[in-house]
Write a protein that holds these residues in place. Structure first.
Motif, mmCIF file in Angstrom:
data_model
loop_
_atom_site.group_PDB
_atom_site.id
_atom_site.type_symbol
_atom_site.label_atom_id
_atom_site.label_comp_id
_atom_site.label_asym_id
_atom_site.label_seq_id
_atom_site.Cartn_x
_atom_site.Cartn_y
_atom_site.Cartn_z
ATOM 1 N N GLU A 81 0.840 -1.193 0.000
ATOM 2 C CA GLU A 81 0.000 0.000 0.000
ATOM 3 C C GLU A 81 0.878 1.248 0.000
ATOM 4 O OE1 GLU A 81 -2.766 0.044 3.192
ATOM 5 O OE2 GLU A 81 -3.519 -1.976 2.792
ATOM 6 N N VAL A 82 0.349 2.333 -0.575
ATOM 7 C CA VAL A 82 1.110 3.579 -0.595
ATOM 8 C C VAL A 82 0.473 4.599 0.337
ATOM 9 C CG1 VAL A 82 1.935 3.199 -2.951
ATOM 10 C CG2 VAL A 82 -0.171 4.523 -2.570
ATOM 11 N N GLY A 83 1.311 5.524 0.800
ATOM 12 C CA GLY A 83 0.859 6.610 1.653
ATOM 13 C C GLY A 83 1.615 7.874 1.296
ATOM 14 N N PRO A 84 1.365 8.966 1.989
ATOM 15 C CA PRO A 84 1.988 10.249 1.669
ATOM 16 C C PRO A 84 3.513 10.242 1.806
ATOM 17 C CG PRO A 84 0.108 10.536 3.138
ATOM 18 C CD PRO A 84 0.408 9.068 3.099
ATOM 19 N N GLU A 85 4.174 10.980 0.938
ATOM 20 C CA GLU A 85 5.600 11.287 1.100
ATOM 21 C C GLU A 85 5.753 12.787 0.858
ATOM 22 O OE1 GLU A 85 9.683 8.992 0.638
ATOM 23 O OE2 GLU A 85 8.817 9.435 -1.333
ATOM 24 N N LEU A 86 5.956 13.213 -0.390
ATOM 25 C CA LEU A 86 5.981 14.655 -0.654
ATOM 26 C C LEU A 86 4.577 15.248 -0.640
ATOM 27 C CD1 LEU A 86 8.633 14.850 -3.521
ATOM 28 C CD2 LEU A 86 8.881 15.705 -1.184
ATOM 29 N N ALA A 87 3.593 14.453 -1.016
ATOM 30 C CA ALA A 87 2.209 14.919 -0.980
ATOM 31 C C ALA A 87 1.616 14.605 0.392
ATOM 32 C CB ALA A 87 1.392 14.243 -2.072
ATOM 33 N N LEU A 97 -10.181 11.429 -13.791
ATOM 34 C CA LEU A 97 -9.331 12.032 -14.822
ATOM 35 C C LEU A 97 -8.486 13.190 -14.300
ATOM 36 C CD1 LEU A 97 -11.839 12.146 -17.829
ATOM 37 C CD2 LEU A 97 -10.048 10.448 -17.368
ATOM 38 N N VAL A 98 -8.874 13.781 -13.185
ATOM 39 C CA VAL A 98 -8.150 14.931 -12.639
ATOM 40 C C VAL A 98 -7.802 14.638 -11.173
ATOM 41 C CG1 VAL A 98 -8.199 17.406 -12.154
ATOM 42 C CG2 VAL A 98 -9.389 16.506 -14.167
ATOM 43 N N TRP A 99 -6.504 14.662 -10.883
ATOM 44 C CA TRP A 99 -6.012 14.362 -9.545
ATOM 45 C C TRP A 99 -5.253 15.584 -9.021
ATOM 46 C CZ3 TRP A 99 -6.453 9.431 -7.130
ATOM 47 C CH2 TRP A 99 -7.064 8.450 -7.930
ATOM 48 N N THR A 100 -5.630 16.023 -7.838
ATOM 49 C CA THR A 100 -5.010 17.215 -7.250
ATOM 50 C C THR A 100 -4.260 16.836 -5.977
ATOM 51 O OG1 THR A 100 -6.819 18.575 -8.128
ATOM 52 C CG2 THR A 100 -5.445 19.551 -6.395
ATOM 53 N N PHE A 101 -3.005 17.280 -5.886
ATOM 54 C CA PHE A 101 -2.136 16.927 -4.763
ATOM 55 C C PHE A 101 -1.704 18.183 -4.013
ATOM 56 C CE2 PHE A 101 -1.915 13.537 -7.779
ATOM 57 C CZ PHE A 101 -1.773 12.375 -7.023
ATOM 58 N N ASP A 148 -0.684 26.226 -7.510
ATOM 59 C CA ASP A 148 0.020 27.221 -6.695
ATOM 60 C C ASP A 148 1.285 26.534 -6.207
ATOM 61 O OD1 ASP A 148 -0.459 25.873 -4.119
ATOM 62 O OD2 ASP A 148 -2.516 26.601 -4.258
ATOM 63 N N PRO A 149 2.183 27.222 -5.503
ATOM 64 C CA PRO A 149 3.460 26.597 -5.130
ATOM 65 C C PRO A 149 3.337 25.268 -4.398
ATOM 66 C CG PRO A 149 3.600 28.945 -4.793
ATOM 67 C CD PRO A 149 2.167 28.664 -5.152
ATOM 68 N N GLN A 150 2.241 25.045 -3.682
ATOM 69 C CA GLN A 150 2.096 23.807 -2.916
ATOM 70 C C GLN A 150 0.983 22.905 -3.452
ATOM 71 O OE1 GLN A 150 5.229 24.402 -1.333
ATOM 72 N NE2 GLN A 150 4.216 22.869 -0.065
ATOM 73 N N THR A 151 0.481 23.192 -4.647
ATOM 74 C CA THR A 151 -0.611 22.390 -5.213
ATOM 75 C C THR A 151 -0.307 22.064 -6.673
ATOM 76 O OG1 THR A 151 -2.158 23.605 -3.800
ATOM 77 C CG2 THR A 151 -3.103 22.223 -5.523
ATOM 78 N N VAL A 152 -0.442 20.790 -7.015
ATOM 79 C CA VAL A 152 -0.173 20.355 -8.383
ATOM 80 C C VAL A 152 -1.315 19.454 -8.831
ATOM 81 C CG1 VAL A 152 1.203 18.355 -7.654
ATOM 82 C CG2 VAL A 152 1.585 19.351 -9.912
ATOM 83 N N ARG A 153 -1.665 19.552 -10.109
ATOM 84 C CA ARG A 153 -2.817 18.818 -10.632
ATOM 85 C C ARG A 153 -2.403 17.986 -11.847
ATOM 86 N NH1 ARG A 153 -7.173 22.863 -10.798
ATOM 87 N NH2 ARG A 153 -7.371 22.287 -8.592
ATOM 88 N N PHE A 154 -2.805 16.722 -11.844
ATOM 89 C CA PHE A 154 -2.525 15.801 -12.952
ATOM 90 C C PHE A 154 -3.803 15.606 -13.766
ATOM 91 C CE2 PHE A 154 0.900 15.073 -10.135
ATOM 92 C CZ PHE A 154 1.925 14.437 -10.823
#
Length: 523
Positions: A81-87, A97-101, A148-154
Motif C-alpha cells: 500500500e502507498v501513503g503520503p511522502e511529498l504529498a 481524470l483529474v487528480w489534485t495533490f 500554486d506553489p504547494q498544489t499540483v494537478r494531474f
C-alpha cells in the motif's frame, strides 16, 4: 523493476580482499569506512547502468534512486500500500481524470532549495519528454498543472486504475529543476544525472567511480529524521567468493547476488544473517518471437515442454523458488492458480518440433552474470534442448550489452528478471504483452497477438477490479498457449548482511532497494 557487468574478476579471495581494503583506505571519502559505525558498505556484482530516474529501469539502479529521491507517495514499510511522502493529501474527480495533490511543507532538495509544485511538473514533463522505459508507467498522463506553489494537478486522458500506485515508482522521483544547468545538447541533463543525483531523499550521490565504487552521503537538507548512517558505500566486486569473504571479514556489511550454496554456508556464521524472502521476483526467458525459428509457436511450445522446471528449482535454486504459473506471480491479485503450466515432457516436445517441420535448429542463449542463476539455468537448458535435437550455445556478455541486444531484438534466447514497481498485474501483463512495448519497455520476446493486446489495454483502462481480473486471466490463457516466454520461477529474494546491520525492512515491490534512511549499525 525489470531490471551490471557480467564480467567476473579472476582473483582469489585473499588477493581481492587486500586490494579492496587498499582501495577503500586510499580514497578520502571512504577512509575508515570499514570500521565506522555510521558507514554501511555494500558489495555487489555490477554497476547500475544509470541513476537517472527518467531513464533507469534496473533494480540495481533503483538502489540509488530510492535513496536519493522522494516521490509524491511511497510504500508503507513492507506493505504494497502507498501513503503520503511529498504529498500530504490528494483528491480525484468523479471520472478519475483529474487528480489534485497538496504538497507537504519543509521538503528540500540536496542543495537546500524547496520542493514545490513547479519541481513536480518539471519532473513529469521531463519524464514524458525523454520517453524512456520509466515513462511507460504513465500511459494516460496528459498534463501536469501548477495550481500554486504547494498544489499540483494531474490531468489524465482516461481512467487508469493503478495511477496512485504508479506515483511510488522510481520514474516518479521528483528532481530539482536546477539540473537543467547541466543540460548538454538538449539531453535534459541525462548525461549528468547518470552519475549524480538532485533529489530530496535521505542521501545524495557524492562520487561514482565506474566499476569500482559509489558513495552516498547524507543529504543535510533532508526533511525526515536524520539517518543514523552518515554514508553508504557501494563497492563493485565481480567475484562472488570475494564478496562473501568481505562479508565474513567485516569489510562489507551487505552482499548481493549470492549463489545458493554459498548462502547456505553463510547461514552457519553467527555474525551473518541470510535474508531469504518470498517475492514477486521472477526469472523467465525471452524467446525472440519475430526471429526464425522462434517465430513459430510450435517451436516455442516444444522448447517449453523440454525444460526440466523442477530440476532447475531443486538443483540450482535448492528449493528457494517455485515454478511460475503464467505471467502474474502468486501473491498478486490477477494470478490464476488454475492457469496452464508447462511441464517437463520430452516426448511431447519432440512431437511438437516434428510437427513444426523445423530441424537442425541452432540457437544462442545470451546471458550476463547479473543474476547468479542465469548461467546454470542456461547449462540446464542446453542439456534439455539437446534431447530434442536443438543445439544451444551459451554467450556470456556484460549486462549492459545484454540489455542492448535484447532491446534491439538481436538475440535468440535470453534470461530476464522482473519485479513489479507497483502491486498491480498491469506491471506484468501490459508490459510483457502489449505489442507497443516491444524491446526495452518490457515486451522483450517481441510478442504480438492483437487479441491479447486488446485485452490488457482494456484491463488497464478500467477501475473495476473484478472485470480487470477476468480480462487479465483471459489474456494469460491466450498468451500462455502461444508460449512467448519460458516461465521459469518465482524466486526468493536473497542477500546476506552482518548481524550488526539493523532496521532493514523488506518490501516485495522493491527488490535491491534498501531503506538506508532508517537503517543503522551496532557495535
Amino acid at each position: 523493476m525489470r531490471r551490471s557487468s557480467g564480467e567476473d574478476y579472476e582473483m582469489n579471495g585473499s588477493k581481492w580482499k587486500s586490494i579492496g581494503v587498499a582501495l577503500l583506505l586510499a580514497s578520502t571519502p571512504l577512509s575508515g569506512a570499514i570500521a565506522a559505525q555510521d558507514v554501511l558498505v555494500m558489495a555487489r556484482a555490477e554497476d547500475p547502468p544509470t541513476a537517472d530516474p527518467g531513464v533507469e529501469i534496473s533494480n540495481s539502479g533503483y538502489t540509488l534512486i530510492y535513496a536519493a529521491y522522494e516521490r509524491l507517495v511511497a510504500y508503507k514499510g513492507g506493505s504494497t500500500e502507498v501513503g503520503p511522502e511529498l504529498a500530504e493529501s490528494w483528491t480525484a474527480d468523479d471520472a478519475g481524470l483529474v487528480w489534485t495533490f497538496k504538497l507537504a511543507g519543509g521538503h528540500k532538495f540536496d542543495d537546500g532549495s524547496p520542493v514545490d509544485a513547479a519541481a513536480v511538473k518539471f519532473s513529469f514533463d521531463r519524464l514524458m519528454k525523454l520517453k524512456a522505459g520509466p515513462s511507460d508507467a504513465f500511459p494516460v498522463l496528459k498534463e501536469v498543472e501548477v495550481v500554486d506553489p504547494q498544489t499540483v494537478r494531474f490531468h489524465l486522458t482516461a481512467p487508469f486504475a493503478p495511477f496512485i500506485s504508479t506515483l511510488a515508482v522510481s520514474g516518479a522521483a521528483i528532481i530539482n529543476p536546477k539540473v537543467m544547468e547541466h543540460e548538454t545538447d538538449g539531453d535534459m541533463a541525462k548525461a549528468w544525472l547518470a552519475e549524480h543525483s538532485a533529489g530530496s531523499g535521505p542521501y545524495r550521490i557524492a562520487s561514482w567511480e565506474r566499476n569500482q565504487s559509489i558513495v552516498l552521503d547524507r543529504n543535510e537538507h533532508y526533511a525526515g529524521t536524520e539517518p543514523a548512517l552518515k554514508q553508504v558505500v557501494i563497492r563493485i566486486v565481480g567475484d562472488v567468493s570475494a564478496r562473501r569473504l568481505q562479508l565474513i571479514n567485516g569489510d562489507a556489511d551487505i552482499i548481493e547476488q549470492i549463489p545458493l550454496d554459498q548462502a547456505e554456508a553463510l547461514q552457519k556464521d553467527a555474525s551473518v544473517v541470510v535474508e531469504s524472502n518470498p517475492s514477486m521476483y521472477v526469472n523467465y526467458i525471452y524467446m525472440n518471437n519475430r526471429q526464425p525459428p522462434l517465430d513459430d509457436a510450435k517451436v516455442r511450445k516444444a522448447i517449453s515442454y523440454a525444460v526440466d522446471y523442477q530440476g532447475i528449482i531443486d538443483g540450482i535454486m535448492l528449493g528457494q523458488a517455485k515454478q511460475m504459473r503464467g505471467a502474474v506471480p502468486s501473491g498478486m491479485w490477477g494470478h490464476d492458480p488454475q492457469g496452464f503450466q508447462y511441464t517437463y515432457d520430452i516426448e511431447k516436445a519432440k512431437a511438437l518440433l516434428a510437427d513444426s517441420g523445423k530441424s537442425d535448429i541452432h540457437l544462442t542463449y545470451t546471458f550476463s552474470q547479473a543474476d547468479p542463476a542465469w548461467e546454470p539455468v542456461g547449462l540446464a537448458l542446453q542439456a534439455s534442448l539437446a534431447e530434442i535435437g536443438i543445439k544451444l550455445d551459451l554467450q556470456a556478455v556484460a549486462d549492459t550489452t545484454k540489455r542492448e541486444l535484447v532491446a534491439n531484438g538481436k538475440f535468440d534466447m535470453a534470461p530476464g528478471a522482473w519485479t513489479p514497481d507497483f502491486a498491480d498485474p498491469y506491471m506484468f501483463m501490459n508490459y510483457w504483452f502489449d505489442a507497443d512495448k516491444m524491446g526495452g519497455p518490457g515486451n522483450r520476446s517481441f510478442y504480438s497477438n492483437k487479441q491479447v493486446t486488446d485485452l490488457v489495454r482494456e484491463a488497464g483502462s478500467i477501475v473495476d477490479e473484478d472485470k480487470r481480473k477476468a480480462l487479465y486471466i483471459e489474456a494469460q490463457k491466450l498468451s500462455t498457449e502461444d508460449a512467448p516466454y519460458l516461465y521459469i520461477m518465482e524466486k526468493n529474494d536473497i542477500f546476506a548482511r552482518r548481524t550488526a546491520v539493523k532496521g532493514y525492512v523488506y518490501n516485495p515491490m522493491l527488490i535491491q532497494v534498501y531503506n538506508f534512511g532508517t537503517m543503522s549499525k551496532t557495535e
